[in-house]
Design a protein around this motif. Sequence first.
Motif, PDB file in Angstrom:
ATOM      1  N   GLY A 256       0.795  -1.227   0.000  1.00 23.10           N
ATOM      2  CA  GLY A 256       0.000   0.000   0.000  1.00 23.10           C
ATOM      3  C   GLY A 256       0.824   1.270   0.000  1.00 23.10           C
ATOM      4  O   GLY A 256       1.898   1.345  -0.596  1.00 23.10           O
ATOM      5  N   LYS A 257       0.343   2.278   0.688  1.00 24.18           N
ATOM      6  CA  LYS A 257       0.933   3.613   0.659  1.00 24.18           C
ATOM      7  C   LYS A 257       2.365   3.631   1.194  1.00 24.18           C
ATOM      8  O   LYS A 257       3.238   4.304   0.632  1.00 24.18           O
ATOM      9  CB  LYS A 257       0.077   4.598   1.449  1.00 24.18           C
ATOM     10  CG  LYS A 257       0.546   6.051   1.334  1.00 24.18           C
ATOM     11  CD  LYS A 257      -0.397   6.979   2.074  1.00 24.18           C
ATOM     12  CE  LYS A 257      -0.008   8.448   1.843  1.00 24.18           C
ATOM     13  NZ  LYS A 257       1.384   8.742   2.235  1.00 24.18           N
ATOM     14  N   GLU A 258       2.628   2.889   2.246  1.00 23.23           N
ATOM     15  CA  GLU A 258       3.977   2.899   2.817  1.00 23.23           C
ATOM     16  C   GLU A 258       4.995   2.347   1.817  1.00 23.23           C
ATOM     17  O   GLU A 258       6.099   2.868   1.680  1.00 23.23           O
ATOM     18  CB  GLU A 258       4.005   2.081   4.116  1.00 23.23           C
ATOM     19  CG  GLU A 258       5.313   2.228   4.892  1.00 23.23           C
ATOM     20  CD  GLU A 258       5.290   1.507   6.230  1.00 23.23           C
ATOM     21  OE1 GLU A 258       6.270   1.663   6.982  1.00 23.23           O
ATOM     22  OE2 GLU A 258       4.305   0.794   6.516  1.00 23.23           O
ATOM     23  N   TYR A 259       4.612   1.288   1.114  1.00 22.68           N
ATOM     24  CA  TYR A 259       5.466   0.719   0.067  1.00 22.68           C
ATOM     25  C   TYR A 259       5.663   1.721  -1.067  1.00 22.68           C
ATOM     26  O   TYR A 259       6.796   1.978  -1.503  1.00 22.68           O
ATOM     27  CB  TYR A 259       4.837  -0.565  -0.469  1.00 22.68           C
ATOM     28  CG  TYR A 259       5.597  -1.225  -1.600  1.00 22.68           C
ATOM     29  CD1 TYR A 259       6.566  -2.178  -1.341  1.00 22.68           C
ATOM     30  CD2 TYR A 259       5.329  -0.897  -2.931  1.00 22.68           C
ATOM     31  CE1 TYR A 259       7.263  -2.800  -2.378  1.00 22.68           C
ATOM     32  CE2 TYR A 259       6.015  -1.497  -3.971  1.00 22.68           C
ATOM     33  CZ  TYR A 259       6.978  -2.456  -3.692  1.00 22.68           C
ATOM     34  OH  TYR A 259       7.668  -3.053  -4.718  1.00 22.68           O
ATOM     35  N   ALA A 260       4.572   2.307  -1.536  1.00 23.89           N
ATOM     36  CA  ALA A 260       4.644   3.260  -2.645  1.00 23.89           C
ATOM     37  C   ALA A 260       5.477   4.486  -2.280  1.00 23.89           C
ATOM     38  O   ALA A 260       6.256   4.990  -3.102  1.00 23.89           O
ATOM     39  CB  ALA A 260       3.237   3.682  -3.065  1.00 23.89           C
ATOM     40  N   ASP A 261       5.346   4.954  -1.064  1.00 26.95           N
ATOM     41  CA  ASP A 261       6.117   6.134  -0.630  1.00 26.95           C
ATOM     42  C   ASP A 261       7.612   5.835  -0.609  1.00 26.95           C
ATOM     43  O   ASP A 261       8.424   6.685  -0.994  1.00 26.95           O
ATOM     44  CB  ASP A 261       5.658   6.585   0.764  1.00 26.95           C
ATOM     45  CG  ASP A 261       4.288   7.249   0.750  1.00 26.95           C
ATOM     46  OD1 ASP A 261       3.796   7.573  -0.353  1.00 26.95           O
ATOM     47  OD2 ASP A 261       3.703   7.435   1.842  1.00 26.95           O
ATOM     48  N   LEU A 262       7.983   4.638  -0.145  1.00 22.41           N
ATOM     49  CA  LEU A 262       9.401   4.275  -0.128  1.00 22.41           C
ATOM     50  C   LEU A 262       9.963   4.188  -1.539  1.00 22.41           C
ATOM     51  O   LEU A 262      11.067   4.669  -1.815  1.00 22.41           O
ATOM     52  CB  LEU A 262       9.600   2.943   0.603  1.00 22.41           C
ATOM     53  CG  LEU A 262      11.057   2.461   0.719  1.00 22.41           C
ATOM     54  CD1 LEU A 262      11.908   3.454   1.507  1.00 22.41           C
ATOM     55  CD2 LEU A 262      11.118   1.077   1.361  1.00 22.41           C
ATOM     56  N   LEU A 263       9.193   3.593  -2.467  1.00 18.93           N
ATOM     57  CA  LEU A 263       9.643   3.512  -3.860  1.00 18.93           C
ATOM     58  C   LEU A 263       9.735   4.892  -4.484  1.00 18.93           C
ATOM     59  O   LEU A 263      10.660   5.180  -5.253  1.00 18.93           O
ATOM     60  CB  LEU A 263       8.715   2.599  -4.667  1.00 18.93           C
ATOM     61  CG  LEU A 263       9.119   1.131  -4.793  1.00 18.93           C
ATOM     62  CD1 LEU A 263      10.373   0.992  -5.648  1.00 18.93           C
ATOM     63  CD2 LEU A 263       9.334   0.473  -3.441  1.00 18.93           C
ATOM     64  N   ASP A 264       8.780   5.760  -4.182  1.00 19.09           N
ATOM     65  CA  ASP A 264       8.829   7.137  -4.681  1.00 19.09           C
ATOM     66  C   ASP A 264      10.095   7.851  -4.207  1.00 19.09           C
ATOM     67  O   ASP A 264      10.780   8.523  -4.991  1.00 19.09           O
ATOM     68  CB  ASP A 264       7.601   7.922  -4.204  1.00 19.09           C
ATOM     69  CG  ASP A 264       6.474   7.912  -5.224  1.00 19.09           C
ATOM     70  OD1 ASP A 264       6.754   7.636  -6.399  1.00 19.09           O
ATOM     71  OD2 ASP A 264       5.319   8.164  -4.836  1.00 19.09           O
ATOM     72  N   GLU A 265      10.369   7.704  -2.929  1.00 17.94           N
ATOM     73  CA  GLU A 265      11.565   8.339  -2.382  1.00 17.94           C
ATOM     74  C   GLU A 265      12.827   7.779  -3.032  1.00 17.94           C
ATOM     75  O   GLU A 265      13.764   8.516  -3.363  1.00 17.94           O
ATOM     76  CB  GLU A 265      11.625   8.132  -0.863  1.00 17.94           C
ATOM     77  CG  GLU A 265      12.810   8.841  -0.210  1.00 17.94           C
ATOM     78  CD  GLU A 265      12.936   8.552   1.279  1.00 17.94           C
ATOM     79  OE1 GLU A 265      13.968   8.967   1.857  1.00 17.94           O
ATOM     80  OE2 GLU A 265      12.024   7.916   1.849  1.00 17.94           O
ATOM     81  N   PHE A 266      12.856   6.470  -3.233  1.00 19.28           N
ATOM     82  CA  PHE A 266      14.006   5.831  -3.865  1.00 19.28           C
ATOM     83  C   PHE A 266      14.215   6.339  -5.284  1.00 19.28           C
ATOM     84  O   PHE A 266      15.331   6.726  -5.664  1.00 19.28           O
ATOM     85  CB  PHE A 266      13.811   4.310  -3.867  1.00 19.28           C
ATOM     86  CG  PHE A 266      14.772   3.581  -4.760  1.00 19.28           C
ATOM     87  CD1 PHE A 266      16.107   3.463  -4.414  1.00 19.28           C
ATOM     88  CD2 PHE A 266      14.341   3.014  -5.952  1.00 19.28           C
ATOM     89  CE1 PHE A 266      17.006   2.790  -5.247  1.00 19.28           C
ATOM     90  CE2 PHE A 266      15.213   2.345  -6.786  1.00 19.28           C
ATOM     91  CZ  PHE A 266      16.554   2.225  -6.431  1.00 19.28           C
ATOM     92  N   MET A 267      13.160   6.362  -6.078  1.00 12.84           N
ATOM     93  CA  MET A 267      13.289   6.790  -7.471  1.00 12.84           C
ATOM     94  C   MET A 267      13.719   8.255  -7.559  1.00 12.84           C
ATOM     95  O   MET A 267      14.542   8.631  -8.403  1.00 12.84           O
ATOM     96  CB  MET A 267      11.972   6.573  -8.211  1.00 12.84           C
ATOM     97  CG  MET A 267      11.557   5.112  -8.324  1.00 12.84           C
ATOM     98  SD  MET A 267      12.710   4.079  -9.245  1.00 12.84           S
ATOM     99  CE  MET A 267      12.417   4.685 -10.921  1.00 12.84           C
ATOM    100  N   SER A 268      13.175   9.090  -6.706  1.00 12.53           N
ATOM    101  CA  SER A 268      13.556  10.503  -6.680  1.00 12.53           C
ATOM    102  C   SER A 268      15.014  10.673  -6.269  1.00 12.53           C
ATOM    103  O   SER A 268      15.752  11.455  -6.864  1.00 12.53           O
ATOM    104  CB  SER A 268      12.642  11.260  -5.713  1.00 12.53           C
ATOM    105  OG  SER A 268      13.038  12.603  -5.593  1.00 12.53           O
ATOM    106  N   ALA A 269      15.445   9.908  -5.257  1.00 13.44           N
ATOM    107  CA  ALA A 269      16.819  10.005  -4.765  1.00 13.44           C
ATOM    108  C   ALA A 269      17.826   9.531  -5.806  1.00 13.44           C
ATOM    109  O   ALA A 269      18.908  10.113  -5.955  1.00 13.44           O
ATOM    110  CB  ALA A 269      16.965   9.200  -3.479  1.00 13.44           C
TER     111      ALA A 269
END
Length: 494
Positions: A256-269
């Motif tokens: 869910g959201k926690e997984y998606a947020d971590l992937l978002d942060e990773f891709m941005s970083a």
Amino acid sequence: MESTFNELGDKASVLDFDPKSADVGGGVEDIYGEDTATEDQLVTPWTYSVASGYSLLRDPQYNKGLAFTEKERDTHYLRGLLPPATCSQQLQEKKLMNNIRQYQVPLQKYMALTELQERNERLFYKLLIDNVEELLPIVYTPTVGEACQKFGSIFRRPQGLYISLKEKGKVLEVLKNWPERTVQVIVVTDGERILGLGDLGCQGMGIPVGKLALYTALGGVRPSACLPITIDVGTNNKQLLEDEFYIGLRQKRTTGKEYADLLDEFMSAVKQNYGEKVLIQFEDFANHNAFQLLEKYRRTHLVFNDDIQGTAAVVLAGVVAALRLVGGSLSEHKFLFLGAGEAGTGIAELIALEISKKTKTPVEETRKKIWLVDSKGLIVSSRKDSLQQFKKPWAHEHEPIDNLLDAVKAIKPTVLIGSSGVGRTFTKEVIEAVSSFNEKPLILALSNPTSQSECTAEEAYTWSKGRAIFASGSPFDPVEYNGKVYVPGQVIQI
């Protein structure tokens, strides 16, 4: 490639560098002529230091072991730290291959090669390049599957970056901990669908490490430009959670959201740290994430999914090559897949696109030549409301069929492709059926590792009475049948 690594075995400009007289803060040119340290190095984690003496022998990127010359031993304070003999890279390679061939168990060979990579990187790649046919099944499939299953027990020295939920909010800082600034290729997995072995959590790191070894050995990408990464959000594998040697987060897999947020942060970083041109390869993500991630980031990042796109490209090439033996054009054949996940639907779509391109027919029409069977049977229009989005284009008009054998008899495919991740599903009855209406049936058993292959090469040749054109994901030995030796092809690793 061989001359390059021979040259690296004899000299490296960084090893002709005198650490006593060097102005390290001004940058130093590495063996590829690239500036690896700049004016901002004093305020970033990438401070460059030139190893010498004892530390040089423990730096896998520059260590040459006994291949250091007499001059290099004096220049880099190695006197007394090595035995007096010098040994060429060629002789080192000969000795190591002799040693590796003494092991009877493939996992022992894998561990020996891993230890070499951690000790002497250039010798590892020289060995792999010169003996690629022999060592590829050790470095990657099928042996890497067993290595991932036992990764916690054989873990010695970390390779790549581990980004877990503990690092949420600090992913950029974690990326900056990696010592190489110029990264061109990242292979990343979350470990949820490793080969055909399922959820291996953090222990899936063996896949990015092995895949990037192939980028260097087969693609010529320098090792320092490759970065393996595992995103650890837990695992639903109960056996691993109870394993005292498991090296990942001991919790159920986050969604869910926690997984998606971590992937978002990773891709941005990743983009912030390495720029827009860094290639991010998604590897062994489960279906429900793989398609979504590819669609989400394909317009903002340089990404591809190996299981959806890479596998499809190589399998299509294999099918086109096989047509010289089977006969007919691509559009004249009928395809039946066992497995409707990332690999199956990815291959199917690329075949449909290729037929569309060649015949100038809408892809909606060319898809009708391709049928897929999943765990519930043939994908047909009456199931459309319950299908996942990526399966819906393959829901054709047909009465429901709940098993592969009946689907083969009804569809009468000329090409049978397995991407199910379930072993021995191309039974004797299935292969005999597809052989009954094809002079030369094309059978591709693509699932990995070997234990998950839909059938073996021997089974395909024996049950088709030697008429099958066979290729697999994992390598199989040649098969003798009725006095003739058949050499199976290897199409791709799923």
